[in-house]
Design a protein around this motif. Structure first.
Motif, PDB file in Angstrom:
ATOM      1  N   GLU A  78       0.826  -1.216   0.000  1.00 19.22           N
ATOM      2  CA  GLU A  78       0.000   0.000   0.000  1.00 19.22           C
ATOM      3  C   GLU A  78       0.860   1.267   0.000  1.00 19.22           C
ATOM      4  O   GLU A  78       0.541   2.253  -0.673  1.00 19.22           O
ATOM      5  N   LYS A  79       1.984   1.232   0.734  1.00 20.61           N
ATOM      6  CA  LYS A  79       2.797   2.435   0.919  1.00 20.61           C
ATOM      7  C   LYS A  79       3.924   2.575  -0.102  1.00 20.61           C
ATOM      8  O   LYS A  79       4.601   3.604  -0.122  1.00 20.61           O
ATOM      9  N   LEU A  80       4.133   1.577  -0.950  1.00 21.47           N
ATOM     10  CA  LEU A  80       5.226   1.661  -1.925  1.00 21.47           C
ATOM     11  C   LEU A  80       5.237   2.972  -2.718  1.00 21.47           C
ATOM     12  O   LEU A  80       6.304   3.582  -2.876  1.00 21.47           O
ATOM     13  N   PRO A  81       4.086   3.450  -3.220  1.00 22.85           N
ATOM     14  CA  PRO A  81       4.117   4.684  -4.009  1.00 22.85           C
ATOM     15  C   PRO A  81       4.538   5.919  -3.213  1.00 22.85           C
ATOM     16  O   PRO A  81       4.944   6.929  -3.802  1.00 22.85           O
ATOM     17  N   LYS A  82       4.468   5.840  -1.882  1.00 24.22           N
ATOM     18  CA  LYS A  82       4.798   6.999  -1.051  1.00 24.22           C
ATOM     19  C   LYS A  82       6.267   7.010  -0.622  1.00 24.22           C
ATOM     20  O   LYS A  82       6.746   8.008  -0.073  1.00 24.22           O
ATOM     21  N   LEU A  83       6.982   5.908  -0.840  1.00 26.63           N
ATOM     22  CA  LEU A  83       8.381   5.821  -0.435  1.00 26.63           C
ATOM     23  C   LEU A  83       9.288   6.430  -1.496  1.00 26.63           C
ATOM     24  O   LEU A  83       9.019   6.320  -2.690  1.00 26.63           O
ATOM     25  N   LYS A  84      10.370   7.036  -1.046  1.00 26.02           N
ATOM     26  CA  LYS A  84      11.296   7.627  -2.016  1.00 26.02           C
ATOM     27  C   LYS A  84      12.160   6.545  -2.655  1.00 26.02           C
ATOM     28  O   LYS A  84      12.408   5.477  -2.072  1.00 26.02           O
ATOM     29  N   ASP A  85      12.633   6.849  -3.840  1.00 28.91           N
ATOM     30  CA  ASP A  85      13.461   5.913  -4.577  1.00 28.91           C
ATOM     31  C   ASP A  85      14.709   5.556  -3.769  1.00 28.91           C
ATOM     32  O   ASP A  85      15.373   6.427  -3.214  1.00 28.91           O
ATOM     33  N   GLY A  86      15.004   4.270  -3.677  1.00 31.09           N
ATOM     34  CA  GLY A  86      16.186   3.820  -2.951  1.00 31.09           C
ATOM     35  C   GLY A  86      15.982   3.588  -1.474  1.00 31.09           C
ATOM     36  O   GLY A  86      16.926   3.224  -0.762  1.00 31.09           O
ATOM     37  N   CYS A  87      14.760   3.774  -0.987  1.00 35.72           N
ATOM     38  CA  CYS A  87      14.479   3.516   0.433  1.00 35.72           C
ATOM     39  C   CYS A  87      14.784   2.056   0.771  1.00 35.72           C
ATOM     40  O   CYS A  87      14.484   1.142  -0.004  1.00 35.72           O
ATOM     41  N   LEU A  88      15.402   1.835   1.927  1.00 33.48           N
ATOM     42  CA  LEU A  88      15.634   0.479   2.416  1.00 33.48           C
ATOM     43  C   LEU A  88      14.449   0.045   3.266  1.00 33.48           C
ATOM     44  O   LEU A  88      13.946   0.827   4.079  1.00 33.48           O
ATOM     45  N   VAL A  89      14.027  -1.198   3.100  1.00 34.99           N
ATOM     46  CA  VAL A  89      12.918  -1.748   3.878  1.00 34.99           C
ATOM     47  C   VAL A  89      13.340  -3.097   4.428  1.00 34.99           C
ATOM     48  O   VAL A  89      13.878  -3.936   3.704  1.00 34.99           O
ATOM     49  N   VAL A  90      13.098  -3.305   5.719  1.00 37.55           N
ATOM     50  CA  VAL A  90      13.354  -4.607   6.333  1.00 37.55           C
ATOM     51  C   VAL A  90      12.182  -4.929   7.246  1.00 37.55           C
ATOM     52  O   VAL A  90      11.608  -4.033   7.868  1.00 37.55           O
ATOM     53  N   ASP A  91      11.781  -6.191   7.285  1.00 32.09           N
ATOM     54  CA  ASP A  91      10.704  -6.602   8.183  1.00 32.09           C
ATOM     55  C   ASP A  91      11.279  -7.370   9.366  1.00 32.09           C
ATOM     56  O   ASP A  91      12.465  -7.718   9.382  1.00 32.09           O
ATOM     57  N   LEU A  92      10.425  -7.635  10.349  1.00 33.27           N
ATOM     58  CA  LEU A  92      10.825  -8.373  11.555  1.00 33.27           C
ATOM     59  C   LEU A  92      10.016  -9.655  11.706  1.00 33.27           C
ATOM     60  O   LEU A  92       9.811 -10.147  12.816  1.00 33.27           O
ATOM     61  N   VAL A  93       9.585 -10.220  10.600  1.00 35.62           N
ATOM     62  CA  VAL A  93       8.614 -11.319  10.593  1.00 35.62           C
ATOM     63  C   VAL A  93       9.294 -12.683  10.610  1.00 35.62           C
ATOM     64  O   VAL A  93      10.351 -12.867   9.997  1.00 35.62           O
ATOM     65  N   GLY A  94       8.665 -13.658  11.261  1.00 39.22           N
ATOM     66  CA  GLY A  94       9.258 -14.975  11.457  1.00 39.22           C
ATOM     67  C   GLY A  94       9.080 -15.963  10.330  1.00 39.22           C
ATOM     68  O   GLY A  94       9.425 -17.138  10.486  1.00 39.22           O
ATOM     69  N   VAL A  95       8.520 -15.561   9.189  1.00 37.68           N
ATOM     70  CA  VAL A  95       8.502 -16.387   7.979  1.00 37.68           C
ATOM     71  C   VAL A  95       9.005 -15.521   6.830  1.00 37.68           C
ATOM     72  O   VAL A  95       8.763 -14.324   6.791  1.00 37.68           O
ATOM     73  N   LYS A  96       9.700 -16.157   5.884  1.00 39.97           N
ATOM     74  CA  LYS A  96      10.337 -15.346   4.863  1.00 39.97           C
ATOM     75  C   LYS A  96       9.883 -15.652   3.434  1.00 39.97           C
ATOM     76  O   LYS A  96       9.746 -14.730   2.635  1.00 39.97           O
ATOM     77  N   LYS A  97       9.654 -16.906   3.069  1.00 40.20           N
ATOM     78  CA  LYS A  97       9.289 -17.196   1.677  1.00 40.20           C
ATOM     79  C   LYS A  97       7.989 -16.509   1.294  1.00 40.20           C
ATOM     80  O   LYS A  97       7.861 -15.955   0.187  1.00 40.20           O
ATOM     81  N   TYR A  98       7.019 -16.520   2.185  1.00 39.92           N
ATOM     82  CA  TYR A  98       5.741 -15.855   1.923  1.00 39.92           C
ATOM     83  C   TYR A  98       5.962 -14.381   1.591  1.00 39.92           C
ATOM     84  O   TYR A  98       5.389 -13.860   0.622  1.00 39.92           O
ATOM     85  N   LEU A  99       6.798 -13.700   2.381  1.00 38.71           N
ATOM     86  CA  LEU A  99       7.009 -12.273   2.162  1.00 38.71           C
ATOM     87  C   LEU A  99       7.839 -11.996   0.908  1.00 38.71           C
ATOM     88  O   LEU A  99       7.543 -11.071   0.153  1.00 38.71           O
ATOM     89  N   ILE A 100       8.872 -12.800   0.691  1.00 42.33           N
ATOM     90  CA  ILE A 100       9.681 -12.621  -0.521  1.00 42.33           C
ATOM     91  C   ILE A 100       8.809 -12.807  -1.757  1.00 42.33           C
ATOM     92  O   ILE A 100       8.889 -12.035  -2.726  1.00 42.33           O
ATOM     93  N   ASP A 101       7.955 -13.831  -1.737  1.00 44.78           N
ATOM     94  CA  ASP A 101       7.089 -14.101  -2.885  1.00 44.78           C
ATOM     95  C   ASP A 101       6.165 -12.919  -3.181  1.00 44.78           C
ATOM     96  O   ASP A 101       5.878 -12.616  -4.341  1.00 44.78           O
ATOM     97  N   ARG A 102       5.679 -12.250  -2.135  1.00 38.92           N
ATOM     98  CA  ARG A 102       4.747 -11.145  -2.335  1.00 38.92           C
ATOM     99  C   ARG A 102       5.439  -9.812  -2.617  1.00 38.92           C
ATOM    100  O   ARG A 102       4.869  -8.960  -3.320  1.00 38.92           O
ATOM    101  N   LEU A 103       6.647  -9.612  -2.091  1.00 43.39           N
ATOM    102  CA  LEU A 103       7.231  -8.278  -2.087  1.00 43.39           C
ATOM    103  C   LEU A 103       8.422  -8.087  -3.017  1.00 43.39           C
ATOM    104  O   LEU A 103       8.721  -6.951  -3.406  1.00 43.39           O
ATOM    105  N   GLU A 104       9.120  -9.141  -3.362  1.00 41.64           N
ATOM    106  CA  GLU A 104      10.362  -9.008  -4.119  1.00 41.64           C
ATOM    107  C   GLU A 104      10.168  -8.234  -5.430  1.00 41.64           C
ATOM    108  O   GLU A 104      10.852  -7.226  -5.673  1.00 41.64           O
ATOM    109  N   GLU A 105       9.252  -8.688  -6.254  1.00 38.23           N
ATOM    110  CA  GLU A 105       9.094  -8.066  -7.571  1.00 38.23           C
ATOM    111  C   GLU A 105       8.484  -6.667  -7.495  1.00 38.23           C
ATOM    112  O   GLU A 105       8.983  -5.745  -8.152  1.00 38.23           O
ATOM    113  N   PRO A 106       7.417  -6.445  -6.704  1.00 43.03           N
ATOM    114  CA  PRO A 106       6.891  -5.077  -6.601  1.00 43.03           C
ATOM    115  C   PRO A 106       7.928  -4.079  -6.083  1.00 43.03           C
ATOM    116  O   PRO A 106       7.988  -2.945  -6.574  1.00 43.03           O
ATOM    117  N   CYS A 107       8.749  -4.492  -5.123  1.00 43.94           N
ATOM    118  CA  CYS A 107       9.781  -3.583  -4.606  1.00 43.94           C
ATOM    119  C   CYS A 107      10.851  -3.320  -5.659  1.00 43.94           C
ATOM    120  O   CYS A 107      11.306  -2.175  -5.815  1.00 43.94           O
TER     121      CYS A 107
END
Length: 278
Positions: A78-107
């Motif tokens: 939802e917030k991707l369009p509001k972030l500046k180019d080159g912003c670093l993003v890291v999560d603190l979540v205990g599963v990773k494949k689910y998040l990589i699958d959803r976020l890798e390409e859009p980011c």
């Protein structure tokens, strides 16, 4: 790193990260929480420079998201369009494949550098009230690079988390993370939750000591969060549950059959493995 950091989700994990950033870096820290009063309390405590909004988000250099898995992905998309180019993003979540699958390409397409993260620390209480700047002292931080995260971004986060007090930073694939966490964390919570359901548990006072406390500590969990984590990692977790059931059956059969040598061998094998791996 003297930058603007926004922490989304100010519970035990996110709140502790924000506190450590405030105490151990020169970064400006903003925060957002679903319950607005929590973010306001963190601001009043001096942990935050302000409560985050879309304006501060647009100036953010590092965005740290400490929400449940699905909420983490939904928030970032939802917030991707509001972030500046080159912003670093890291999560603190205990599963990773689910998040990589959803976020890798859009980011990657948005020019945002997303790195999966998982701090290996915590306690049996949740919420900002239990957060502490020293929660992560000496702990391990797991980073999961992907196509949206160049090496320099991962290196920068490595140094940043060490500055916050982490003793080790591990880099691995999403698959390796989820396989290992199924064993080292998720299985332990399943076993603890199952163990405490013995009808004898209500009569433990006067009969219990360290081993009981060790095995039952994490049974006091957040069932909503752990249900989501378990189901998003069901393949590796079910594999580990099947493995421990197999070993429990070995112990059960040796004890029920009075097979002294077999039981002693099983116990010796367990001791030797523990001694060899620490």
């Amino acid at each position: 790193m003297e930058k603007t950091v926004t922490v989304v989700g100010l519970g035990l994990m996110g709140g502790s990260i924000a506190m450590a950033i405030r105490e151990r870096t020169d970064c400006a820290v903003y925060g957002w929480n679903r319950t607005a009063a929590v973010a306001q309390k963190a601001f009043e405590d001096g942990v935050l420079d302000g409560v985050a909004n879309d304006e501060t988000l647009a100036e953010t250099d590092l965005l740290i998201i400490g929400l449940y898995p699905e909420a983490t992905a939904d928030y970032l998309l939802e917030k991707l369009p509001k972030l500046k180019d080159g912003c670093l993003v890291v999560d603190l979540v205990g599963v990773k494949k689910y998040l990589i699958d959803r976020l890798e390409e859009p980011c990657r397409e948005a020019g945002i550098h997303y790195i999966g993260g998982h701090p290996m620390a915590g306690r049996e209480f949740s919420g900002y009230a239990f957060a502490s700047a020293d929660l992560y002292d000496g702990a391990s931080m797991i980073l999961v690079p992907n196509a949206s995260s160049p090496l320099w971004a991962v290196d920068e986060l490595d140094g940043f988390f060490r500055q916050l007090g982490f003793g080790t930073v591990v880099r691995c694939s999403a698959e390796q993370h989820d396989r290992m966490i199924a064993f080292t964390s998720q299985l332990a919570h399943v076993v603890s939750s199952a163990y405490i359901k013995s009808p004898e548990a209500v009569r433990h006072n006067g009969y219990s000591a360290g081993s009981y406390k060790d095995l039952t500590r994490v049974a006091k969990l957040n069932e909503n969060m752990w249900t989501e984590l378990f189901l998003l990692n069901q393949g590796p977790l079910v594999t580990e549950i099947d493995e421990i059931i197999r070993h429990l059956q070995e112990y059960r059969d040796a004890i029920a059959g009075g097979r002294e040598e077999d039981l002693c061998r099983l116990l010796r094998e367990g001791r030797e493995i523990k001694e060899s791996i620490g």
